[in-house]
Design a protein around this motif. Structure first.
Motif, short mmCIF file in Angstrom:
data_model
loop_
_atom_site.label_atom_id
_atom_site.label_comp_id
_atom_site.label_asym_id
_atom_site.label_seq_id
_atom_site.Cartn_x
_atom_site.Cartn_y
_atom_site.Cartn_z
N LEU A 25 -12.52 55.62 37.43
CA LEU A 25 -11.47 55.80 36.59
C LEU A 25 -10.58 54.65 35.86
O LEU A 25 -9.93 54.84 34.90
N THR A 43 -3.82 62.52 34.41
CA THR A 43 -3.89 62.98 33.12
C THR A 43 -5.25 63.82 32.76
O THR A 43 -6.06 64.08 33.52
N LEU A 44 -5.11 64.55 31.63
CA LEU A 44 -6.40 65.75 31.30
C LEU A 44 -7.48 64.77 31.29
O LEU A 44 -8.62 64.98 31.85
N LYS A 45 -7.46 63.71 30.72
CA LYS A 45 -8.58 62.71 30.65
C LYS A 45 -9.28 62.33 31.79
O LYS A 45 -10.62 62.52 32.13
N ASN A 46 -8.18 61.99 32.80
CA ASN A 46 -8.77 61.62 34.25
C ASN A 46 -8.99 63.01 35.11
O ASN A 46 -10.10 62.91 35.80
N LYS A 48 -10.79 65.34 33.81
CA LYS A 48 -12.34 65.60 33.21
C LYS A 48 -13.23 64.71 33.79
O LYS A 48 -14.28 65.00 34.38
N LYS A 49 -12.87 63.26 33.91
CA LYS A 49 -13.66 62.15 34.81
C LYS A 49 -13.77 62.40 36.24
O LYS A 49 -14.85 62.43 36.64
N PHE A 58 -14.94 71.65 35.51
CA PHE A 58 -13.69 71.25 35.20
C PHE A 58 -12.72 72.35 35.65
O PHE A 58 -11.81 72.11 36.61
#
Length: 79
Positions: A25, A43-46, A48-49, A58
């Motif tokens: 990440l 975060t939303l980005k993390n 998703k990852k 998700f």
């Protein structure tokens, strides 16, 4: 199950260390640790990852599951 508990369970099932996930990440191990201990949230980005890393959908990662017994307890409290 709360997100912190879910992250730890998924990590352990994947036989990954906190450091390995943190490296994927591009964050520090201590930042990831805070997610597993509930001190902070990704975060939303993390998120998703993380779903990609753990090879899950998700929504499966972010939605809390409510057991039938919890539903019964909630209904009793509301009456």
């Amino acid at each position: 199950m709360i997100l912190a508990m879910k992250l730890r369970k998924l990590r352990e099932q994947s036989n990954l260390s906190q450091l390995e996930i943190a490296n994927e990440l591009d964050i520090s191990q201590s930042a990831y640790n805070k997610w597993e201990t509930g001190q902070s949230k990704p975060t939303l980005k993390n998120l998703k990852k993380l779903a990609i890393i753990f090879d899950i959908e998700f929504l499966e990662l972010v939605l809390a599951r409510i057991s039938n017994s919890d539903l019964v307890d909630m209904n009793l409290e509301n009456h």
